[in-house]
Each structure stands twice: as structure tokens, then as C-alpha cells.
Write a protein that holds these residues in place. Structure first.
Motif, mmCIF file in Angstrom:
data_model
loop_
_atom_site.group_PDB
_atom_site.id
_atom_site.type_symbol
_atom_site.label_atom_id
_atom_site.label_comp_id
_atom_site.label_asym_id
_atom_site.label_seq_id
_atom_site.Cartn_x
_atom_site.Cartn_y
_atom_site.Cartn_z
ATOM 1 N N ALA A 35 0.810 -1.217 0.000
ATOM 2 C CA ALA A 35 0.000 0.000 0.000
ATOM 3 C C ALA A 35 0.846 1.271 0.000
ATOM 4 N N ALA A 36 2.156 1.135 0.043
ATOM 5 C CA ALA A 36 3.032 2.312 0.075
ATOM 6 C C ALA A 36 2.837 3.160 -1.171
ATOM 7 N N VAL A 37 2.710 4.465 -0.973
ATOM 8 C CA VAL A 37 2.508 5.387 -2.089
ATOM 9 C C VAL A 37 3.812 5.620 -2.847
ATOM 10 N N SER A 38 4.926 5.695 -2.121
ATOM 11 C CA SER A 38 6.233 5.936 -2.723
ATOM 12 C C SER A 38 7.195 4.837 -2.294
ATOM 13 N N PHE A 39 7.654 4.049 -3.255
ATOM 14 C CA PHE A 39 8.610 2.981 -2.948
ATOM 15 C C PHE A 39 9.880 3.557 -2.316
ATOM 16 N N ALA A 43 11.443 3.093 1.449
ATOM 17 C CA ALA A 43 12.782 2.550 1.672
ATOM 18 C C ALA A 43 13.565 3.426 2.639
ATOM 19 N N ALA A 44 13.537 4.746 2.442
ATOM 20 C CA ALA A 44 14.273 5.653 3.319
ATOM 21 C C ALA A 44 13.808 5.499 4.762
ATOM 22 N N GLU A 45 12.501 5.431 4.949
ATOM 23 C CA GLU A 45 11.965 5.281 6.297
ATOM 24 C C GLU A 45 12.376 3.932 6.893
ATOM 25 N N ALA A 46 12.256 2.872 6.117
ATOM 26 C CA ALA A 46 12.611 1.529 6.604
ATOM 27 C C ALA A 46 14.099 1.432 6.937
ATOM 28 N N LEU A 47 14.933 2.119 6.170
ATOM 29 C CA LEU A 47 16.380 2.083 6.397
ATOM 30 C C LEU A 47 16.826 3.059 7.484
ATOM 31 N N GLY A 48 15.932 3.999 7.830
ATOM 32 C CA GLY A 48 16.281 4.988 8.839
ATOM 33 C C GLY A 48 17.318 5.986 8.371
ATOM 34 N N PHE A 55 18.274 6.695 -3.626
ATOM 35 C CA PHE A 55 18.087 7.104 -5.019
ATOM 36 C C PHE A 55 17.181 6.136 -5.753
ATOM 37 N N LYS A 56 16.296 6.709 -6.579
ATOM 38 C CA LYS A 56 15.400 5.887 -7.389
ATOM 39 C C LYS A 56 15.910 5.844 -8.818
ATOM 40 N N ASN A 78 13.299 11.825 -2.747
ATOM 41 C CA ASN A 78 12.474 12.958 -2.337
ATOM 42 C C ASN A 78 12.443 14.066 -3.382
ATOM 43 N N ARG A 79 12.943 13.766 -4.558
ATOM 44 C CA ARG A 79 12.963 14.733 -5.662
ATOM 45 C C ARG A 79 12.317 14.087 -6.889
ATOM 46 N N THR A 80 12.050 14.885 -7.889
ATOM 47 C CA THR A 80 11.532 14.372 -9.148
ATOM 48 C C THR A 80 12.662 14.374 -10.174
ATOM 49 N N LEU A 81 12.427 13.729 -11.281
ATOM 50 C CA LEU A 81 13.366 13.794 -12.391
ATOM 51 C C LEU A 81 12.964 14.987 -13.250
ATOM 52 N N ASP A 82 13.874 15.928 -13.417
ATOM 53 C CA ASP A 82 13.640 17.093 -14.264
ATOM 54 C C ASP A 82 13.869 16.638 -15.705
ATOM 55 N N LEU A 83 12.777 16.484 -16.456
ATOM 56 C CA LEU A 83 12.876 15.935 -17.808
ATOM 57 C C LEU A 83 13.690 16.831 -18.744
#
Length: 169
Positions: A35-39, A43-48, A55-56, A78-83
């Protein structure tokens, strides 16, 4: 960084590549919540760790025919890819996000678990320049719930990546 061997159940093409090249890395498994909205933020939260360290891996369509039709962008979760910045880094007029099914076929990984390492058909890769400010970054290990920590220089070398400011806000 001390190399931690992956348990037998966590071996992926990404860890196989790191092992084959003798690269030091760490393995970080966690229970993925479907159910996670952002993979990546999951991950960041789970890894602490701070999201800026995780990085995605995103695939873009360059519009160039043939083998160079797809390229990989690696940006903080926590950022987007600037196309526009990605297109500039690749020297093409524009890019658009690749179809998820195409990305999965090209890489051999599932969305949410695409690693920049060990892809079935590697593509030209651009890593956001912010990665170079850190001693260790975390990337997908090749499946949801598995991240790998490694030096940015090793990530760059293994993927043949270029570095450019490709992260948006």
C-alpha cells in the motif's frame, strides 16, 4: 564500507554484479508494504536514513531510434526527475517517462525494484550530481524491499554513468 554478503534469498543481478566486480556494498532488506505510495520514501523510512541518500531509478524514452531509445536517470527519492535537465544531459531535444511495461522488459526488474545495476539491457545512465556529495548512497537492489548501500563512485563506474543536475523539486 564493510561488505555484507546477501543472504541466499536476496541475490539479484545487481548483487551478482557487485560480487563479480569485488565492490564493497551493504544489503538492506525490509518488508515492503504493497500500500506504500512511494517505494523510495518507504525505503528511506525503513532504512532509517535521509531521503536524500536513497536514489530511485527511472527510465526515460529519448525518442532516439534503436538501442539508445531508453536512458536511465538516478535521482534522490524525495525529488523528481527534471525531464528538461535529463534531455540536456543526454544531448537530446526532449525525453518523456518510459512506459512501465517497457522499463520492466528492458531492465528485467519490476517497477519499484528497478536497480541501475545488473539490468538485462543496460541503458545510458545519468546520476544526479547530488549523489557525489555523499560517502554512501542507497539504490534498489533489484526487488521491492531490498536496497544496497554503496559508494557513488562505484555506482558511476559500474553503470558507466555521467553525473548531471537532473533532479527537480
Amino acid at each position: 564500507m564493510v561488505k555484507k554478503k546477501a543472504a541466499a534469498h536476496s541475490g539479484t543481478p545487481a548483487t551478482a554484479l557487485l560480487d563479480a566486480r569485488g565492490i564493497s556494498y551493504s544489503v538492506h532488506g525490509y518488508t515492503h508494504d504493497p500500500a506504500a505510495v512511494s517505494f523510495g520514501l518507504e525505503a528511506a523510512e525503513a532504512l532509517g536514513v535521509a531521503p536524500a541518500l536513497v536514489f530511485k531509478t527511472l527510465l526515460v524514452n529519448t525518442g532516439v531510434p534503436g538501442a539508445h531509445a531508453l536512458a536511465v536517470g538516478v535521482v534522490p527519492v524525495n525529488r523528481t526527475l527534471d525531464l528538461k535537465a535529463m534531455a540536456h544531459a543526454l544531448g537530446v531535444k526532449k525525453v518523456e517517462m518510459a512506459d512501465p511495461a517497457v522499463a520492466e522488459r528492458r531492465t528485467g526488474y519490476v517497477v519499484g525494484g528497478i536497480s541501475p545495476l545488473g539490468q538485462r539491457n543496460p541503458s545510458r545512465t545519468v546520476v544526479d550530481s547530488s549523489a557525489l556529495m555523499h560517502e554512501t548512497v542507497f539504490i534498489s537492489g533489484g526487488r521491492r524491499g531490498l536496497d544496497l548501500g554503496l559508494a557513488p563512485a562505484d555506482l558511476m563506474a559500474l553503470t558507466g554513468a555521467e553525473s548531471a543536475p537532473i533532479a527537480g523539486h
